[in-house]
Design an enzyme around this catalytic site. Structure first.
Site, PDB file in Angstrom:
ATOM      1  CE  LYS A   1      -3.760  -2.514   2.056  1.00 23.55           C
ATOM      2  NZ  LYS A   1      -4.485  -2.970   3.245  1.00 23.55           N
TER       3      LYS A   1
ATOM      4  CD  GLN B   1      -3.277  -4.638   6.340  1.00 23.23           C
ATOM      5  OE1 GLN B   1      -3.187  -3.655   5.619  1.00 23.23           O
ATOM      6  NE2 GLN B   1      -3.854  -5.760   5.928  1.00 23.23           N
TER       7      GLN B   1
ATOM      8  CG  ASP C   1      -9.705  -0.470   4.423  1.00 17.98           C
ATOM      9  OD1 ASP C   1      -9.312  -0.723   3.259  1.00 17.98           O
ATOM     10  OD2 ASP C   1      -9.049  -0.767   5.439  1.00 17.98           O
TER      11      ASP C   1
END
Ligand code: NAP
Length: 278
Positions: A52, A96, A119
């Site tokens: 990422k 994460q 997200d």
């Protein structure tokens, strides 16, 4: 023989478009900034986080990295998220997953400001997806829609069967396909006669987390097959939830594993980061 949907090429195309946009916005004095929080040192999570950050660097998105000890308290993590929520220089916040067992994942996700939830997991964004409002969409399902659109596959009026009802893949994939005017059926572990359902699919999206579970018997001739699953086999190679060798000759389009849906997830995360500053 199916047309193979090249997720690597399509994700690269999206990243290049975003890179151009980032350069234009930079000239206007705007740079997107993503804060990435990792708790613990799980090797798989470290690979995802690094990928990422690399994608951010490629596009021209700033990334801030927060590496917290496995033993960090839930309150410390929530407090960091609240700080980042209030930091005007940060446009996106990503925690994460998975988190250690002593931390409530749901609480963490709901603490991220919906305006920075790149997200797309916050209830407000999930609600927006389901009510037709504006908001961030979960990256993997958003990537599936891009794969279909950029491959010229029409969805309106098609019967789409989604196997899987997880919050991050199955449910948002179904909601997005509905938004794209498909007729949608969702299957899960309690579905009876799965094969009968999947054989009706014009577009079959498989997100069940079972290596090679879907073979040609589950697939209608000429169906579009999107394989979300990703598994490492004993020989070290990757495979999906679809038995590619058996399904490929029967499908009209198919995503390979690796190189199908996988690369799209990060591309769509980058798209969400850029949309945060548009
Ligand atoms: P998950 O949370 O484990 O959900 C799996 C879903 O499949 C559940 O809804 C489950 O039903 C259903 N299911 C399991 N066995 C079934 C069966 N025999 N028949 C019908 N349905 C069945 O998994 P996920 O997070 O959605 O991920 C799915 C797969 O995609 C995994 O392989 C994961 O690694 C992969 N993935 C890939 C990406 C990417 O970027 N490519 C991103 C995310 C996930 P119940 O709800 O009834 O239990």
């Amino acid at each position: 023989m199916a047309h193979i949907i090249d997720g690597k090429a399509i994700s690269q195309q999206i990243k290049d478009e975003l890179k151009e946009e980032a350069a234009r916005l930079k000239e206007a004095g705007k740079t997107a900034c993503l804060a990435v929080i990792q708790v613990g040192k799980d090797p798989a999570s470290s690979v995802y986080v690094n990928n990422k950050k690399k994608a951010c660097a490629y596009i021209g998105i700033e990334s801030l990295s927060y590496e917290l000890e496995e033993t960090v308290s839930e309150e410390e993590l929530l407090s960091l998220i609240r700080d980042l929520n209030g930091n005007p220089a940060v446009n996106g916040i990503l925690v994460q997953l998975p988190l250690p067992a002593h931390i409530d994942e749901f609480k963490v996700i709901q603490t991220i400001s919906p305006e920075k939830d790149v997200d797309g997991f916050h209830e407000k964004n999930v609600g927006a997806l389901n009510t037709g409002g504006k908001g961030f969409v979960s990256c993997t399902p958003a990537g599936i829609i891009q794969l279909l659109k950029r491959s010229g596959i029409s969805t309106a009026g098609k019967h789409c069967v989604v196997i899987g009802r997880s919050n991050i893949v199955g449910k948002p994939a179904a909601a997005l396909m509905l938004r794209e005017n498909a007729t949608v059926t969702i299957c899960h572990s309690r579905t009876q006669n799965l094969k009968e359902m999947t054989r009706q699919a014009d577009i079959l999206i498989v997100a069940m987390g079972r290596p090679k579970a879907i073979d040609a018997d589950y697939v209608k001739d000429g169906a579009v097959v999107i394989d979300v699953g990703i598994h490492r086999m004993e020989n070290g190679k990757l495979c999906g939830d679809v038995d590619y060798a058996s399904v490929e000759p029967k499908a009209s389009y198919i995503t390979p594993v690796p190189g199908g849906v996988g690369p799209m997830t990060i591309a769509m995360l980058m798209e969400n980061c850029m949309s945060a500053i548009r």
